[in-house]
Design an enzyme around this catalytic site. Sequence first.
Site, PDB file in Angstrom:
ATOM      1  CB  CYS A  81      -3.987  -1.715   5.095  1.00 46.52           C
ATOM      2  SG  CYS A  81      -2.955  -1.514   6.571  1.00 46.52           S
ATOM      3  CE  LYS A 119      -7.439   1.112   4.260  1.00 50.38           C
ATOM      4  NZ  LYS A 119      -6.257   1.659   4.956  1.00 50.38           N
ATOM      5  CD  GLU A 137      -2.362   1.116   2.926  1.00 48.23           C
ATOM      6  OE1 GLU A 137      -3.340   1.859   3.118  1.00 48.23           O
ATOM      7  OE2 GLU A 137      -1.922   0.347   3.805  1.00 48.23           O
TER       8      GLU A 137
END
Length: 263
Positions: free
Chosen positions: A149, A112, A41
């Site tokens: 994540c 995300k 990321e």
Amino acid sequence: MRIAVVQTASGYDKAANRDLVSRLVADAAAQGQPDLVVLPEAMMSDFAVEGSVADAAESLDGEFVATLRKAAVEHSVAIVAGMFERSCDQHRPYNTLLAVGADGALLGAYRKIHLYDAFGYKESDQLTAGDVAPVVVQVGDRKLGLMTCYDLRFPELSRALIDAGAEVLVVPAAWVRGPLKEHHWTTLLTARAVENTCYVVAAAQNGKKYCGLSQVVDPQGIALASVGESDGHAFAELTGERLADVRKRNPSLQNRRYSVTPR
């Protein structure tokens, strides 16, 4: 499919990060001849300690994506990596994963969904959340579901990706260090693999802020390859035969009686 997970730490110099990405993809391609290279990321630029990452954000036709596309073509590998993408809010871009094919084509972009508003941090101050929708891309004969994540803590997203056809969950991360955080990372990676009887490919940033521990986990929760804490990369083979065998012996996806509709 042969996978390379790459572990490194990005900085705030975007040109230096692009050079780093090019070098890491070249090294992985030369050493392991993978079909797919997965980078962490925020490889375009690290998160801002104060203020916002908005000044670093780019569009999908910017220099960072051009670097990924060039590296993919030069080394005949697909690439997944994270960036900050401009959004409708000029002060709060998206935290985006890019998937690029070995021919340089943009296969997909995942913005995300779950922003890291936890453990004393508030990612939503800097970033805009993406639409609640699974993003699955095809690389070779495997379907990859994209997560970033903190998404790892939400099993409903991984299940939505599996329901959308994903056989491999790809999880680039910058997992922040802290008490029990490394334990959470490895436990959740294993859980997502076991509960979905799928492969999980996790490439994490390391260094002073982030825990590293990049790895590839098979559908039985076995770590096939791992990097540790230092810079480096690891390789693993993902096979349809292993996936089918595990799902035949443990047909939990078929046996479930409850489903969650994304909201």
